[in-house]
Motif scaffolding. Structure first.
Motif, PDB file in Angstrom:
ATOM      1  N   MET A  93      11.712  -9.688  56.601  1.00  0.00           N
ATOM      2  CA  MET A  93      12.740  -9.086  55.835  1.00  0.00           C
ATOM      3  C   MET A  93      13.796 -11.116  56.402  1.00  0.00           C
ATOM      4  SD  MET A  93      14.835  -9.064  53.634  1.00  0.00           S
ATOM      5  CE  MET A  93      13.553  -7.957  53.240  1.00  0.00           C
ATOM      6  N   TYR A 144      18.410  -4.555  54.987  1.00  0.00           N
ATOM      7  CA  TYR A 144      16.714  -3.512  54.772  1.00  0.00           C
ATOM      8  C   TYR A 144      16.505  -3.170  53.507  1.00  0.00           C
ATOM      9  CZ  TYR A 144      13.005  -0.414  54.284  1.00  0.00           C
ATOM     10  OH  TYR A 144      11.839   0.526  54.703  1.00  0.00           O
ATOM     11  N   LEU A 145      15.676  -3.445  52.356  1.00  0.00           N
ATOM     12  CA  LEU A 145      15.683  -2.250  51.169  1.00  0.00           C
ATOM     13  C   LEU A 145      14.319  -1.955  51.412  1.00  0.00           C
ATOM     14  CD1 LEU A 145      17.749  -4.513  48.714  1.00  0.00           C
ATOM     15  CD2 LEU A 145      18.716  -2.164  50.226  1.00  0.00           C
ATOM     16  N   ARG A 146      14.777  -0.583  51.225  1.00  0.00           N
ATOM     17  CA  ARG A 146      12.348  -0.160  50.661  1.00  0.00           C
ATOM     18  C   ARG A 146      11.727  -0.365  49.666  1.00  0.00           C
ATOM     19  NH1 ARG A 146      15.668   4.772  51.565  1.00  0.00           N
ATOM     20  NH2 ARG A 146      15.185   6.265  50.323  1.00  0.00           N
ATOM     21  N   PRO A 147      11.157  -0.577  49.032  1.00  0.00           N
ATOM     22  CA  PRO A 147      10.172  -0.849  48.072  1.00  0.00           C
ATOM     23  C   PRO A 147      10.596   0.352  47.187  1.00  0.00           C
ATOM     24  CG  PRO A 147       8.090  -1.780  49.587  1.00  0.00           C
ATOM     25  CD  PRO A 147       9.735  -0.942  50.571  1.00  0.00           C
ATOM     26  N   LEU A 206      15.976 -13.189  45.362  1.00  0.00           N
ATOM     27  CA  LEU A 206      16.219 -11.395  45.379  1.00  0.00           C
ATOM     28  C   LEU A 206      14.736 -10.696  45.105  1.00  0.00           C
ATOM     29  CD1 LEU A 206      19.726 -10.907  44.865  1.00  0.00           C
ATOM     30  CD2 LEU A 206      18.986 -11.246  47.125  1.00  0.00           C
ATOM     31  N   ARG A 207      14.648 -10.452  44.285  1.00  0.00           N
ATOM     32  CA  ARG A 207      13.285 -10.191  43.410  1.00  0.00           C
ATOM     33  C   ARG A 207      12.194 -10.316  43.942  1.00  0.00           C
ATOM     34  NH1 ARG A 207      12.252 -11.452  37.796  1.00  0.00           N
ATOM     35  NH2 ARG A 207      10.000  -9.215  37.649  1.00  0.00           N
ATOM     36  N   LEU A 217      12.440 -12.042  47.609  1.00  0.00           N
ATOM     37  CA  LEU A 217      12.585 -11.383  49.093  1.00  0.00           C
ATOM     38  C   LEU A 217      12.383  -9.285  48.524  1.00  0.00           C
ATOM     39  CD1 LEU A 217      16.078 -12.620  50.444  1.00  0.00           C
ATOM     40  CD2 LEU A 217      13.906 -13.368  51.227  1.00  0.00           C
ATOM     41  N   TYR A 218      13.143  -8.730  48.219  1.00  0.00           N
ATOM     42  CA  TYR A 218      12.197  -7.622  48.028  1.00  0.00           C
ATOM     43  C   TYR A 218      11.489  -7.125  47.205  1.00  0.00           C
ATOM     44  CZ  TYR A 218      17.143  -7.760  50.947  1.00  0.00           C
ATOM     45  OH  TYR A 218      17.852  -7.642  52.118  1.00  0.00           O
ATOM     46  N   VAL A 263      12.161  -3.663  45.371  1.00  0.00           N
ATOM     47  CA  VAL A 263      13.394  -3.125  44.857  1.00  0.00           C
ATOM     48  C   VAL A 263      13.966  -3.698  43.228  1.00  0.00           C
ATOM     49  CG1 VAL A 263      15.421  -3.847  45.488  1.00  0.00           C
ATOM     50  CG2 VAL A 263      13.619  -3.484  47.336  1.00  0.00           C
TER      51      VAL A 263
END
Length: 214
Positions: free
Chosen positions: A1, A7-10, A99-100, A102-103, A106
């Motif tokens: 990250m 932090y964001l989890r899938p 952002l997509r 990076l995560y 999500v």
């Protein structure tokens, strides 16, 4: 990250509310709380932009707007972010692409007031936004009719979810958007600036900062 990003989890669902927040006000607070409930989101991020390409008026310094936003919006599931400044992006479509990446996994939902939907067709790559992330539109006083008659609303009418289906939006296949009516505080950043309240607040903050360093 990437450093500096939470932090964001899938599998999480995250609403993104972009704007200059010049300044943030109770209308932003209410729309964010409503978005969490109406769309069944895990998080909402305020994307406080360095500047708005569609506006001639340039906002107050980013750090002042971030501080004011954090002062008014206190909620464990709502995050105040300067992601656009960190990523170096200027337009929403660019920010979403970053952002997509990076995560992965999500589920992002772009949030906007109905007034923004009315002029959404003027945004750069607006079709790309609708084609890649679900869009949640929150009605504000006086903006319902113009938003529903806007070019974006007419062109993407076949992909609109009913208000009763709003909690399905985050997991809907794109393009997908949903228009919901929510009770809102009739407040605007421009009205606050016109009354001189925001400039007075900046002056007090600047004086406090000067006193702290004297």
């Amino acid at each position: 990250m990437r450093h500096g990003f939470p932090y964001l989890r899938p599998g999480m669902t995250v609403g993104l509310l972009g704007g200059s927040f010049d300044p943030a006000h109770m209308g932003h607070v209410q729309i964010s709380r409503a978005a969490l409930a109406q769309f069944g989101l895990d998080r909402v991020w305020w994307l406080v932009s360095p500047g708005n390409p569609l506006k001639r008026h340039q906002p107050a310094p980013l750090e002042q707007r971030m501080a004011a936003a954090r002062a008014i919006m206190r909620h464990p599931n709502i995050h105040i972010s300067d992601a656009e400044a960190q990523l170096g992006t200027r337009y929403t479509a660019q920010t979403l692409r970053h952002l997509r990446r990076l995560y992965p996994g999500v589920r992002f939902v772009w949030l906007m007031g109905a007034d923004n939907l009315a002029q959404f067709h003027r945004w750069r790559d607006w079709r790309q936004i609708l084609d890649t992330v679900p869009v949640g539109v929150m009605a504000r006083p006086g903006d319902r009719i113009s938003a529903r008659l806007s070019p974006a609303a007419r062109i993407y009418a076949p992909y609109r979810l009913k208000g009763s289906e709003s909690r399905l939006l985050a997991h809907a296949q794109c393009p997908a958007w949903c228009f919901v009516n929510v009770p809102m505080v009739d407040a605007s950043s421009s009205a606050i600036r016109a009354r001189g309240e925001w400039s007075a607040s900046q002056e007090r903050r600047a004086k406090t900062g000067a006193d702290d360093h004297s």
